[in-house]
Write an enzyme that holds these catalytic residues in place. Sequence first.
Site, PDB file in Angstrom:
ATOM      1  N   THR A  14       0.828  -1.194   0.000  1.00 53.90           N
ATOM      2  CA  THR A  14       0.000   0.000   0.000  1.00 53.90           C
ATOM      3  C   THR A  14       0.866   1.249   0.000  1.00 53.90           C
ATOM      4  OG1 THR A  14      -0.325  -0.340   2.339  1.00 53.90           O
ATOM      5  CG2 THR A  14      -2.006  -1.181   0.906  1.00 53.90           C
ATOM      6  N   THR A  29      -3.806   2.350   3.789  1.00 55.61           N
ATOM      7  CA  THR A  29      -3.900   1.103   3.045  1.00 55.61           C
ATOM      8  C   THR A  29      -5.320   0.743   2.644  1.00 55.61           C
ATOM      9  OG1 THR A  29      -3.568  -1.298   3.287  1.00 55.61           O
ATOM     10  CG2 THR A  29      -3.914  -0.078   5.290  1.00 55.61           C
ATOM     11  N   ASP A  35      -6.624  -9.764   6.647  1.00 58.71           N
ATOM     12  CA  ASP A  35      -5.464  -9.755   7.551  1.00 58.71           C
ATOM     13  C   ASP A  35      -5.751 -10.546   8.831  1.00 58.71           C
ATOM     14  OD1 ASP A  35      -3.683  -8.436   5.965  1.00 58.71           O
ATOM     15  OD2 ASP A  35      -3.766  -6.523   7.005  1.00 58.71           O
ATOM     16  N   GLY A  92       3.806  -2.923   2.464  1.00 57.49           N
ATOM     17  CA  GLY A  92       4.396  -4.232   2.175  1.00 57.49           C
ATOM     18  C   GLY A  92       3.917  -5.368   3.067  1.00 57.49           C
ATOM     19  N   GLY A  93       2.720  -5.233   3.688  1.00 56.12           N
ATOM     20  CA  GLY A  93       2.241  -6.322   4.533  1.00 56.12           C
ATOM     21  C   GLY A  93       3.290  -6.655   5.593  1.00 56.12           C
TER      22      GLY A  93
HETATM   23  N1  GLU Z   1      -2.661  -4.849   5.213  1.00 58.34           N
HETATM   24  C1  GLU Z   1      -1.309  -4.599   5.569  1.00 58.34           C
HETATM   25  C2  GLU Z   1      -1.154  -4.585   7.055  1.00 58.34           C
HETATM   26  O1  GLU Z   1      -1.925  -3.929   7.714  1.00 58.34           O
HETATM   27  C3  GLU Z   1      -0.827  -3.241   5.135  1.00 58.34           C
HETATM   28  C4  GLU Z   1      -0.923  -3.042   3.738  1.00 58.34           C
HETATM   29  C5  GLU Z   1       0.331  -3.311   2.996  1.00 58.34           C
HETATM   30  O2  GLU Z   1       0.497  -4.426   2.653  1.00 58.34           O
HETATM   31  O3  GLU Z   1       1.116  -2.419   2.771  1.00 58.34           O
HETATM   32  O4  GLU Z   1      -0.247  -5.173   7.572  1.00 58.34           O
END
Ligand code: GLU
Length: 617
Positions: free
Chosen positions: A438, A456, A480, A520-521
Amino acid sequence: MPTQDESEARSERRQADEPTADGPRTDGGTRRRTFLKGSAAALGATALPAGAAAATGRDRPTPADVPVARSEEGMVSSLHPQATAAGAEVLRSGGNAIDAAVAVQFALNVVQPHTCGIGGGGFMVVYVAEEDELYAVDNRERAPFGADPEMFLDDDGEALPFQERRTSGNSVGVPGTLRAADVALKRYGTMDLAPLVEPAIGLAGEDGPDVHVDAPLAEAIAGNAEVFNDAASEVFAPDGHPLEEGDTLVQPDLAHTFRTIRDEGIGPFYKGDIATALAETVQEAGGTMTPADLARYNVTIDHPEYAEFRDVTVRTQSLPSSGGLTIGQILKLVEPFDLGERGRYSPETYEILLEAFGLAFADRGAYMGDKAFVDAPWQGLFDEEYLETRRAHISPDRHALDTLEPGNPWDYQPGEPYRVTPVGPTGERGPTRDSGQTTHFTTADSEGNLVSWTSTIEQFFGSGLMVPEYGFMLNNEITDFDAVPGGPNEVQPWKRPLSSTSPTIVFRDGKPLMTVGSPGGPTIITTVAQVLLNVVEFGLGLRQAIAAPRVYKAAGDTILYEAGLPRGTRTVLSRAGFEFADEATRLGNVQVIYVDPDSGEYVGVADPRREGAVEGI
Ligand code: GLU
């Protein structure tokens, strides 16, 4: 802690093993490069695009590709020049860092609609200079009241495949971004919402400045077109033709929604027509969200986590983001190993880092969830005796750890586990999810206020669902959560899914030193930790710190790595049993504002892994 210039001098001395633009360097390192100083002529009020690495087709950025700006008055860094310009203009017109951040957020919704927007959520860390206080505005999406712990299971009780979960209405969390913008402005800003959404109206509509699809957006459209609903296809793949790099992007429905927000505030989004349309879109895709879920949404505001490392204090988002605890744990785990002396790119350094990442992620998977639902053992995780038990597993002995089981921090703090459920070494319940990508942006103003905001919609283009006639994408943040219930991160109504988002502000001697964050999750955690280590432990200059190749490892995952990681190091570690992915990848997109401790001047950088821009005013 040295000054930035001292850091650079030090880092140049230490960079005997730093890769050059041409590949890993093995010659003992006598060549000198200057970065910040050498680029001073290019600084000033112009937004500097960061696409050099992409433009030249190189598969990794070099420090010279990292755009940099200096200013005493204010700074904006984001992943898009038009969003950065919107924020810088607000600063020039007298707005503060919070005002500017809100303008950047609206503009990003238009120019990088795959990464974030009012259909999503995030975490915003704000430093209010006048109060010398730090606030974490948690605008994480929440599971609707109709959510069920088993909603991501099939009839046999197995987790549905990730893409099926992602595109279901059940993946959409109640969005928080717009509420965060409104609350943050009222608490810490100086301007109203209306003028801050205005630049985004211009960018989205037909009458304003043109917006061209950049390479990352084109790639995201091509990669996600198959999950778009009809409304999204109409905008991003009209007549079945995905927009390509250079095409003009016009979003009249989004412009209309922003005009409504300008004229009526956030009411229609949370309690009016937009809320109704949003809930309908989710329900048509099989979800449960109702207008009442939206009406009930508010942000929470508290103080970020706190970790001491060397002579700095790292303040990052607390649960439901695991970022604060896990980055803190990584830093504490590696601190006694004196990585600085071992060299940034040595096999020993990487072995220690990867083992620390794996151990910290094992604890993350076992113990972390929304703090309103789960008592995570945060005291135990930071207890020095507990950390010693974990460090005992780490050693640069050329043998990868066999298993990375979570420890038992509950033995090191009072209280009882919220729930005792064994969790696999990966910490992942259900089929592996993608790592998401994101956006992170950051602002600073002449008063010393700072914003570090990671925003995000989870995957690029979130769930693929656009709210028809309103033109914004809906997140898939609910994926998530663990698909398989039973752990601290299982789905529950009104719960926030565990995040890795880590908008960070670092302090030294009680004063802000730098903002940092990344998309980046789960790779966010290791990316932010590495950039922090690059600056604080290895003494790299900012541009080197951003360009340096990154690695990622969770408890059970194969190691992801970026091009530029010295091949020799990879070979040594592979022989030691570390499993690297077959190919290099790109990890994260880091925006930083550094506050020069001597002059107080801001030094901003943007990450060239996408086409970002930094602008000083
Ligand atoms: N969904 C991801 C998280 O909250 C953030 C989004 C992303 O991947 O940058 O960890």
